[in-house]
Design an enzyme around this catalytic site. Structure first.
Site, mmCIF file in Angstrom:
data_model
loop_
_atom_site.group_PDB
_atom_site.id
_atom_site.type_symbol
_atom_site.label_atom_id
_atom_site.label_comp_id
_atom_site.label_asym_id
_atom_site.label_seq_id
_atom_site.Cartn_x
_atom_site.Cartn_y
_atom_site.Cartn_z
ATOM 1 C CG ASN A 58 -2.129 1.475 0.710
ATOM 2 O OD1 ASN A 58 -0.880 2.483 0.449
ATOM 3 N ND2 ASN A 58 -2.390 1.579 2.056
ATOM 4 C CB VAL A 59 2.147 3.364 -2.645
ATOM 5 C CG1 VAL A 59 2.401 2.773 -3.660
ATOM 6 C CG2 VAL A 59 0.444 4.579 -3.277
ATOM 7 C CE1 TYR A 149 -5.258 10.955 -11.075
ATOM 8 C CE2 TYR A 149 -5.932 12.239 -12.570
ATOM 9 C CZ TYR A 149 -5.310 11.168 -12.244
ATOM 10 O OH TYR A 149 -4.757 11.055 -12.481
ATOM 11 C CB ILE A 182 -3.554 6.305 -21.376
ATOM 12 C CG1 ILE A 182 -2.486 7.507 -21.129
ATOM 13 C CG2 ILE A 182 -3.170 4.609 -21.442
ATOM 14 C CD1 ILE A 182 -1.952 7.418 -22.182
#
Ligand code: NAD
Length: 244
Positions: A58-59, A149, A182
């Site tokens: 978990n970053v 974000y 993307i």
């Protein structure tokens, strides 16, 4: 000969989308790749590939990073490449975003790369060599209604510059990629609206959306010794969208 022969790479968010494509490309080019992801079920299939090892991360958690960095260094003897790619997105309207939303977004997308560099760069500095690639977003550069974000990806942009200057003298390079839209699971909802998809393609000078390999190919260059004099740089990969 591969472009990443004898290198050891950690790719966060390596179980899906852009990260998974990087895992494939880097291993094809000769690297040992650690696909680190919070989604254990998803990275099990990645681990079936040759020279790819799935590890839970978990970053946003210091303890996960500390364990991962030590485990990779002990097992493979070094860490040459780190791609801070894991992330979450949100299209929540500005007025609906609260402190919990902000903190979740900033802890994964902002603190995640910060902690990755904090725990991995010392191993690279000890070997006087290393390449870190941070995945920001074109929304860090232009307003596109992504609100918190965008703010988290702006943090990644500034952090990359700070880390490039902090660790450059120890041989550690830090560069940033700015993907446009993307086609990955993150943007799956777009494909449900033909109209929206068509208008986005129409608005893009190169007249298509991006593919995971568009980002993976650039990351490969920055990870390899071909870019050994490049640090603190920014590369936009969005078909020209933000150039308008
Ligand atoms: N797809 C796009 O259009 C686009 C555009 C610009 C930037 N990006 C960025 O590219 C990166 C990859 O996006 P993608 O489109 O491949 O998304 P994706 O959703 O396909 O993959 C993201 C991966 O990150 C993992 N992850 C999420 N939270 C995590 C955590 N706390 N710890 C560890 N792993 C975690 C997920 O399990 C998943 O495997 C993200 O940082 C994203 O913000 C994507």
């Amino acid at each position: 000969m591969g472009r990443l022969d004898n290198k050891v790479a950690i790719i966060t968010g390596g179980a899906s989308g852009i990260g998974e494509r990087m895992v494939d490309l880097f291993s094809q080019e000769g690297a040992i790749v650690i696909a680190a992801d919070i989604n254990e079920a998803a990275f099990e299939h990645v681990s079936q590939k040759e020279n790819v090892y799935g590890m839970k991360l978990n970053v946003a958690l210091d303890e996960d990073w500390e364990v991962l960095a030590k485990e990779v260094s002990d097992r493979f003897g070094k860490i040459d490449i780190l791609v801070n790619n894991a992330g979450i997105s949100s299209e929540k309207p500005y007025q609906d975003i609260d402190l919990d939303d902000w903190q979740k977004m900033l802890s994964i997308n902002g603190y995640g790369p910060f902690a990755g560099i904090k725990y991995v760069a010392p191993y690279m500095a000890a070997q006087k060599e290393g390449s870190i690639i941070n995945i920001s977003s074109y929304t860090a550069q232009i307003g596109q209604g992504f609100n918190h974000y965008s703010a988290s990806k702006g943090a990644v942009r500034a952090l990359s510059k700070a880390a490039a200057t902090t660790f450059g003298r120890q041989g550690v390079r830090v560069n940033t990629l700015f993907p446009g839209i993307i086609e990955t699971p993150m943007t799956q909802s777009l494909s449900t609206s033909k109209e929206l998809l068509g208008s986005l393609i129409q608005a893009t000078p190169l007249q298509r959306l991006g593919k995971p390999e568009d980002i993976a190919n650039a990351a490969l260059f920055l990870a390899s010794d071909e870019s050994s004099y490049i640090t603190g740089s920014e590369l936009v990969i969005d078909g020209g969208f933000s150039a308008q």
